[in-house]
Structure formats: C-alpha cells, structure tokens
Design an enzyme around this catalytic site. Structure first.
Site, mmCIF file in Angstrom:
data_model
loop_
_atom_site.group_PDB
_atom_site.id
_atom_site.type_symbol
_atom_site.label_atom_id
_atom_site.label_comp_id
_atom_site.label_asym_id
_atom_site.label_seq_id
_atom_site.Cartn_x
_atom_site.Cartn_y
_atom_site.Cartn_z
ATOM 1 N N ARG A 2 -9.882 -4.163 -1.627
ATOM 2 C CA ARG A 2 -9.133 -2.922 -1.782
ATOM 3 C C ARG A 2 -8.968 -2.315 -0.396
ATOM 4 O O ARG A 2 -9.745 -2.604 0.525
ATOM 5 C CB ARG A 2 -9.893 -1.939 -2.671
ATOM 6 N N HIS A 3 -7.979 -1.451 -0.241
ATOM 7 C CA HIS A 3 -7.872 -0.695 1.011
ATOM 8 C C HIS A 3 -9.099 0.209 1.133
ATOM 9 O O HIS A 3 -9.767 0.512 0.134
ATOM 10 C CB HIS A 3 -6.589 0.138 1.015
ATOM 11 N N ASN B 101 -7.937 9.288 -2.543
ATOM 12 C CA ASN B 101 -9.158 8.898 -3.264
ATOM 13 C C ASN B 101 -10.168 10.039 -3.206
ATOM 14 O O ASN B 101 -10.817 10.354 -4.204
ATOM 15 C CB ASN B 101 -9.808 7.646 -2.657
ATOM 16 N N ARG C 205 -2.087 2.844 3.439
ATOM 17 C CA ARG C 205 -3.541 2.647 3.343
ATOM 18 C C ARG C 205 -3.962 1.179 3.400
ATOM 19 O O ARG C 205 -5.055 0.873 3.864
ATOM 20 C CB ARG C 205 -4.107 3.349 2.109
ATOM 21 N N GLU D 181 0.705 -0.276 -5.315
ATOM 22 C CA GLU D 181 -0.095 0.157 -6.461
ATOM 23 C C GLU D 181 0.778 0.436 -7.684
ATOM 24 O O GLU D 181 1.972 0.744 -7.557
ATOM 25 C CB GLU D 181 -0.900 1.414 -6.079
ATOM 26 N N HIS E 87 -4.413 -2.766 -3.835
ATOM 27 C CA HIS E 87 -4.840 -1.572 -4.570
ATOM 28 C C HIS E 87 -5.610 -1.933 -5.845
ATOM 29 O O HIS E 87 -5.479 -3.043 -6.368
ATOM 30 C CB HIS E 87 -3.602 -0.757 -4.938
#
Ligand code: F6P
Length: 195
Positions: A8-9, A15, A60, A82, A147
């Site tokens: 994942r980033h 977030n 990201r 995403e 994502h």
C-alpha cells in the site's frame, strides 16, 4: 521463480483524518515509509534483480515509490487508482452515514456489489483490474504500490480466494508483501517496516 511484491502507499493526510478517496499527499509517517521502502525491498528482492514498479496515477503511490532505485522502470496505471467513491470522495465514514444513511446500510449489507453514487463497487474494480492481472501473469518480477481496495482484489486473485471476500481482507499499512505463484498455490511473505 518470479515474484510479485505488493505495498500500500504510505499513510496519507486523508488516512490521518479518516477521509476516503481523494488525491492527498503522504503524511509525515507516510514519507518515512517511502524512505524505508528501498531497504525493505532490497532485503526481500536481493541486489541484482531489477524490478519493474507499477503505481497508480495518484500522488500518494508515486510519492511512496520515489526513493526506489533509479534503474527500476516505473509505470503509472490509471487502472490501479483507488476504488472511486463518487459523491462520497473526501468524506469520513461518519459523514457518509449522516449524509447517505441508506447507502451506508446498503454497503454494509453487500460491500462487494455496493456501488458508490457516481463511483465504483469492488465488483467494478475487479473488472477494471483484468488487464492488469493479464499483464502480471506474463511479467517478470514486479513491485506494485497501490491502494487498499485494489490490493485486496489483486491479493485475492493470487491467493485464489473468492473475490467476494476481498472487501474484508486485511492488507496492512507499511508492510511489504511478497507473493510467489507456484503450481500448488501461492507462497506469501509479509515484512513489516515497523512504523
Ligand atoms: O481509507 C483508505 C481507503 O483506501 C479509501 O480511499 C477507500 O475508499 C477505502 O480505503 C476502501 O476500504 P473500504 O472498502 O473498506 O471502505
């Protein structure tokens, strides 16, 4: 044998605030993960095995991949963006529940098929990932930085899990996943960055 590395980033500003979607920058902790990633990858991959790196087109993931060795080929795929949360983009789950209570309940009821207004469902994501999966099937070593929802679907595919379970799979933040497909099943290895 060839392997596929997934990450994942790093944690993003969204977030931190519990907001979904968007195109936010990494948080400070996310930037720290980006800096740790090259060493995490080097330990898992070894020195003389150049990787191809795929990211989404969102900041990201690109920021997360930016410290990887210059001789790694990097490619951005729109199909790795995403899950599109449509009118809910940028909202928190609490705000969605408040503004669209019926949608919130419908998603809870059938998370795989629920399609955000003006956006996508997990089912839609699985379909748009088909070209990615086809390309992956005939590629050498690849690192994919993308994502949560997208990674759940890619992970489910290689682990031969029912796609309908993908919305609930746990793909932890700041962790490198190595998948090695074999005739009898895929071997998985998780390495946490510790942050
Ligand atoms: O919160 C991060 C995020 O990647 C959102 O952008 C996305 O909508 C969500 O996770 C997907 O997770 P879930 O399907 O569980 O809401």
């Amino acid at each position: 044998p060839r392997s596929i590395w997934l990450s994942r980033h790093g944690e993003s500003e969204y977030n931190l605030g519990g907001q979904i979607g968007g195109d936010a920058d990494l948080s400070e902790r996310g930037h720290r993960y980006a800096k740790l990633l090259p060493e995490l990858v080097r330990k898992s991959v070894g020195d003389d095995r150049p990787l191809t790196v795929w990211t989404s087109t969102l900041k990201r993931t690109i920021q997360t991949a930016r410290f990887l060795p210059k001789d790694y080929n990097q490619l951005q795929w729109k199909a790795l963006d995403e899950l599109d949360s449509g009118v809910c983009d940028g909202m928190t789950y609490a705000e969605i529940k408040e503004a669209y209570p019926e949608d919130f309940a419908a998603r809870d009821d059938d998370k795989y098929n629920y399609r955000y207004r003006g956006g996508e469902s997990y089912r839609d994501v699985v379909i748009r990932l088909e070209p990615i999966i086809m390309e992956l099937e005939r590629s050498e070593d690849i690192l994919i930085v993308t994502h949560q929802a997208v990674l759940r679907c890619i992970y489910a595919y290689f682990m031969k899990k029912d796609q309908k379970l993908s919305p609930w799979l746990n793909v932890p933040l700041h962790t490198l996943i190595k998948l090695t497909p074999r005739a009898y099943g895929t071997i998985e290895e998780f390495t946490s960055s510790g942050i």
